[in-house]
Write an enzyme that holds these catalytic residues in place. Structure first.
Site, PDB file in Angstrom:
ATOM      1  N   VAL A  14       0.838  -1.205   0.000  1.00  0.00           N
ATOM      2  CA  VAL A  14       0.000   0.000   0.000  1.00  0.00           C
ATOM      3  C   VAL A  14       0.870   1.252   0.000  1.00  0.00           C
ATOM      4  CG1 VAL A  14      -1.873   1.229   1.150  1.00  0.00           C
ATOM      5  CG2 VAL A  14      -1.813  -1.266   1.214  1.00  0.00           C
ATOM      6  N   HIS A 224      -3.574 -16.360   9.732  1.00  0.00           N
ATOM      7  CA  HIS A 224      -4.254 -17.121   8.681  1.00  0.00           C
ATOM      8  C   HIS A 224      -3.244 -18.129   8.133  1.00  0.00           C
ATOM      9  CE1 HIS A 224      -5.822 -17.942   4.701  1.00  0.00           C
ATOM     10  NE2 HIS A 224      -4.923 -17.188   4.115  1.00  0.00           N
ATOM     11  N   TYR A 258      -8.071 -21.974  -0.616  1.00  0.00           N
ATOM     12  CA  TYR A 258      -7.619 -21.486  -1.914  1.00  0.00           C
ATOM     13  C   TYR A 258      -6.258 -22.092  -2.230  1.00  0.00           C
ATOM     14  CZ  TYR A 258      -4.833 -18.010   0.706  1.00  0.00           C
ATOM     15  OH  TYR A 258      -3.953 -17.393   1.567  1.00  0.00           O
ATOM     16  N   ASP A 549     -27.866  13.091   0.973  1.00  0.00           N
ATOM     17  CA  ASP A 549     -29.114  13.843   0.897  1.00  0.00           C
ATOM     18  C   ASP A 549     -29.578  14.083   2.326  1.00  0.00           C
ATOM     19  OD1 ASP A 549     -29.928  11.203   1.396  1.00  0.00           O
ATOM     20  OD2 ASP A 549     -31.768  11.407   0.234  1.00  0.00           O
TER      21      ASP A 549
END
Length: 820
Positions: A14, A224, A258, A549
């Site tokens: 990042v 993880h 995965y 709004d």
């Protein structure tokens, strides 16, 4: 004058992306610091497996991922790739998952990503290691693939340094220097670095950096599991050392797994284990970081991995003779709602964060932050990422911990759009909560508030429901978290009177001699009106996008009550306050409550309890006045989000229960019921009322959203006015359109793609069964050429639902009912 001095904390994916994005925009005084060595700093980036699946229920997150792919595809380090477009394959082993893959393919289509649901044979052709007998099909997205995160960081750093950025490793941040409410520098182990802007991209270390300026960063580090097998015979000779992988990246979400290739070995990631929170105090800081030894890689716990290994062998029979060679428990960041954390400190100007961002979304988030810093706005709307989206109760450490762990558990679960949290619950309840429970309210949750969606007490009215109001049976998915009782509640609202709990809607009190001027500057409507006036208006950004709004009520010469959309509005107004003390802003939500009393008998009911005049002549539409109802002091506002005669009745929290009780007791002779959000949503859509954040965002201007009427063009100045020059109903190329489903039965839920002439042309925002009109309805973004009468199709799972663009509003276009 040169560009600002920017210090980016964190040299991972990042921070490196942000340095690249800022220097690409001409900012050249950028310093990136990291406590670890460069380029492998030891954070999450350093061990990230790099699988990039772009498709997400969120348009914003999908846009982030798509930009990451586009950016990384064009990068390399000395000829070695940063992104390999292998494609992504998600397989289903259950009918529920297969249906969900069709839903996900719909999201991809909505957001402009190509994806196809394949049969088992086609899946195995793409990934021959899969046992065809184990799967029912799969979703294939050809542009997904592998990001080599550590290599991308090198490429980004080189490019940034060539434009003047400086990267400093082994530089621990010890404090944030401040002066006059602004950042002035970053204190480090190697001295102070002067700064005009500081951006924390520290990942799971983010809470520690935020604490240096008193900023709450609601993020939980969790471990993880990731493991690599030994050599797989079927992979030997397939991949070169450089290529690493040739099969699509693979997800087996029915078991939270995965997979990706590492040459002739297979990498396996799993979320199937227990949540493993990590205390930052327990993480070792290290100057000697290697690919297999870093602070963010904790020891592998084989017993946690055992069930995932068993499931992997079932799906991929090649693993039957394989063993786990290496493994680790890698630290990643999770948040209460799964979204990233982006924004500027509310208290220390110039201090920003970009945290809880994974490799998949890294470039997209970095571009958005760079645009915020350089241009003042992101081209992609960010309300689901803004750190200030959370309520105060949601920042409590226990809440962050429990909800972040739950997000870990549910990361690959099939979740319904209305699915509520199981825990924590009952954090925020209105004064009417006890009465609602007595009436069998079925509560869903939002922002910590318990919100009734329907009331079981109204089930007995189903036998009296007229045939034309009786809704058709729903399919199993759209029937989840729904009840036919909603039809009863809509019917009684349209024909008698109903009480709606509007307490959770955000209420701000903006007061002081400068209040009128501030609101006039920040909104599209006229604010200098008579006391008692109510104005529906918009807050725009400088590019004319709809920031929010609002309903603004003038309570006195210098006091306004603003009905807002949430904490982001409060944060915005506070940032725009003049520094001279002429404006005060208070969040009065928790100390007040509100009943929406709506229906053709609303006036009869309220007038029977009050000596104040509620007649049409004395109390016009969109007016407000103080009154007493059975002695209870209320601020009554004559407006209605369901399109019926009635009032929003506000009182202090201590008077709330009494207000409910007197209305309920007197209301029996007028057929009063309590009604919930399911009926409310249907009724507001029939009336054409928009929901900010769902129907429109900063990506849309008022005329596209059908809200041009709320823009007072005569005003000389307001935020966004210049951007609207030359823009009008006749110039827009897209429009929020109302759709009616042709078969009268098929209810969609939102985010589905809409096809025009057989091609994807837009997507659904809001959807409901329109009980008054007797058909499912939806709002969708479509080309402006799709005029009323245009036939379209909505993709609902694996089928197309025929619908027609219709003129809006569907109910009471002459406003006779609401102004009765």
């Amino acid at each position: 004058m040169g560009s600002p001095r920017v210090v980016i904390i964190g040299a991972g994916i990042v921070g490196a992306n942000l340095a690249d994005e800022l220097t690409a925009r001409g900012w050249d005084q950028i310093t990136v610091v990291d406590q670890g060595p460069l380029p492998l700093t030891g954070g999450s980036t350093s061990h990230a497996p790099g699988l990039v699946f772009q498709t997400n229920a969120s348009k914003t997150m999908t846009e982030f991922a798509r930009y990451t792919v586009e950016k990384f595809v064009g990068m390399d380090v000395d000829g070695e790739w940063c992104f390999s477009r292998l494609g992504g394959l998600e397989v289903a082993t259950t009918l529920e998952r297969l249906a969900d893959l069709h839903r996900k393919q719909g999201w991809a289509t909505s957001w402009g990503i190509e994806g196809t649901v394949l049969d088992p044979q086609e899946c195995v052709k793409l990934h021959p290691l899969i046992d065809e007998s184990q799967i029912l099909g799969g979703l294939y997205v050809p542009t997904d693939g592998l990001a080599k995160a550590s290599r991308a960081v090198v490429a980004l750093a080189r490019r940034s340094e060539a434009r003047g950025a400086v990267f400093r490793g082994l530089t621990k941040v010890t404090g944030i220097e401040q002066g006059n409410g602004r950042v002035t520098g970053v204190a480090t182990s190697n001295g102070v670095i002067p700064a005009d802007i500081v951006v924390s991209c520290a990942g799971f270390w983010g809470p520690n950096i935020g604490a240096m300026v008193g900023m709450n960063v609601p993020l939980l580090p969790l471990a993880h599991q990731y493991a690599k097998t030994d050599q797989i015979p079927e992979l030997v000779g397939r991949n070169s050392e450089l290529a690493e992988a040739g099969f699509p990246i693979l997800r087996h979400q029915d078991h939270d797994l995965y997979y990706r290739e590492h040459g002739d070995r297979l990498g396996i990631g799993t979320y199937a284990h227990r949540p493993m929170p990590v205390s930052l105090r327990d993480l070792e800081e290290s100057d000697a970081v290697s690919a297999c030894d870093m602070p963010s890689m904790l020891p592998f716990t084989g017993e946690d991995f055992a069930p995932s290994w068993e499931q992997s062998r079932r799906l991929l029979p090649s693993l039957e003779s394989a063993k786990i060679d290496t493994g680790f428990n890698g630290v990643f960041s999770f948040t209460p709602d799964g979204g990233p954390l982006v924004g500027e400190s509310a208290d220390v100007a110039g201090f920003w964060i970009a945290e809880a961002v994974w490799v998949t979304h890294s470039a997209g988030v970095a571009r958005a932050v760079a645009q915020l810093l350089v241009d003042g706005r992101s081209e992609i709307e960010l309300h689901g990422c803004d750190v200030h989206r959370f309520e105060e109760i949601q920042l409590a450490p226990d809440y962050v911990s429990e909800t972040s762990q739950q997000n870990f558990v549910e990361i690959y679960d099939v979740l319904h759009p209305l699915q509520p949290r199981v825990s924590p619950r009952n954090l925020r309840v209105s004064p009417f909560h006890a009465r609602q429970r007595e009436l069998g309210a079925v509560f869903l949750e939002s922002g910590g508030w318990e919100r009734p969606h329907w009331f079981e007490a109204n089930a007995s009215l189903l036998e009296y429901l007229p045939e034309e109001w009786t809704p058709p049976a729903r399919d199993a998915w759209s029937a989840k978290f729904h009840s036919p009782i909603a039809a009863v509640e809509a019917w009684r609202t349209r024909t008698a009177v109903a009480m709606y709990d509007m307490t959770p809607l955000r209420r701000l009190e903006i007061s002081g001699r400068g209040a009128s001027s501030l609101l006039d500057h920040l909104t599209t409507g006229k604010m200098d009106k008579s006391i008692g006036s109510v104005t529906y208006t918009l807050a725009l950004d400088h590019a004319g996008g709809v920031r929010s709004d609002l309903t603004v009520t003038r309570l006195s010469a210098d006091t306004f009550q603003v009905g807002a959309n949430g904490n982001l509005d409060l944060d915005y107004f506070r940032r725009q306050m003049p520094g001279d003390g002429s404006v005060q802003i208070r969040d009065i939500t928790g100390g007040t409550c509100c009943i929406g009393l709506w229906g053709p008998r609303a006036r009869d009911l309220v007038q029977a309890l009050s000596s104040d005049d509620f007649s049409n002549e004395s109390f016009k539409y969109f007016r407000s006045k103080n009154a007493r109802i059975a002695g209870v002091p209320v601020t009554a506002m004559r407006l209605s989000y369901v399109g019926e005669l009635g009032w929003e009745l506000y009182t202090s929290a201590d008077n709330g229960l009494r207000l409910w009780d007197v209305l309920w007791q007197e209301g029996h002779q007028y057929g009063v019921i309590a009604a919930g959000r399911a009926a409310f949503n249907s009724l507001r859509m029939e009336k054409g009322y928009r929901a900010w954040g769902t129907d429109m965002t900063t990506e849309h201007n008022p005329y596209e959203a059908g809200l041009g009427f709320a823009v007072r063009r005569q005003k000389e100045e307001f935020v966004g006015r210049m951007a609207l020059e030359g823009v009008g109903d006749a110039t827009v190329t897209r429009r929020l359109a109302c759709l009616r489903v042709d078969d009268g039965r098929s209810v969609v839920l939102g985010q589905e793609p809409v096809f025009l002439d057989g091609r994807p042309a837009g997507y659904v925002t809001s959807a409901a069964f329109g009980h008054t009109v007797g058909a499912p309805i939806a709002y969708a973004w479509l080309p402006a050429s799709a005029a009323p009468g245009t036939p379209v199709e909505i993709q609902y799972f694996d089928r197309r639902v025929a619908a027609t663009v219709v003129a809006e509003p569907l109910v009471d276009p002459e406003m006779k009912r609401i102004k009765a």
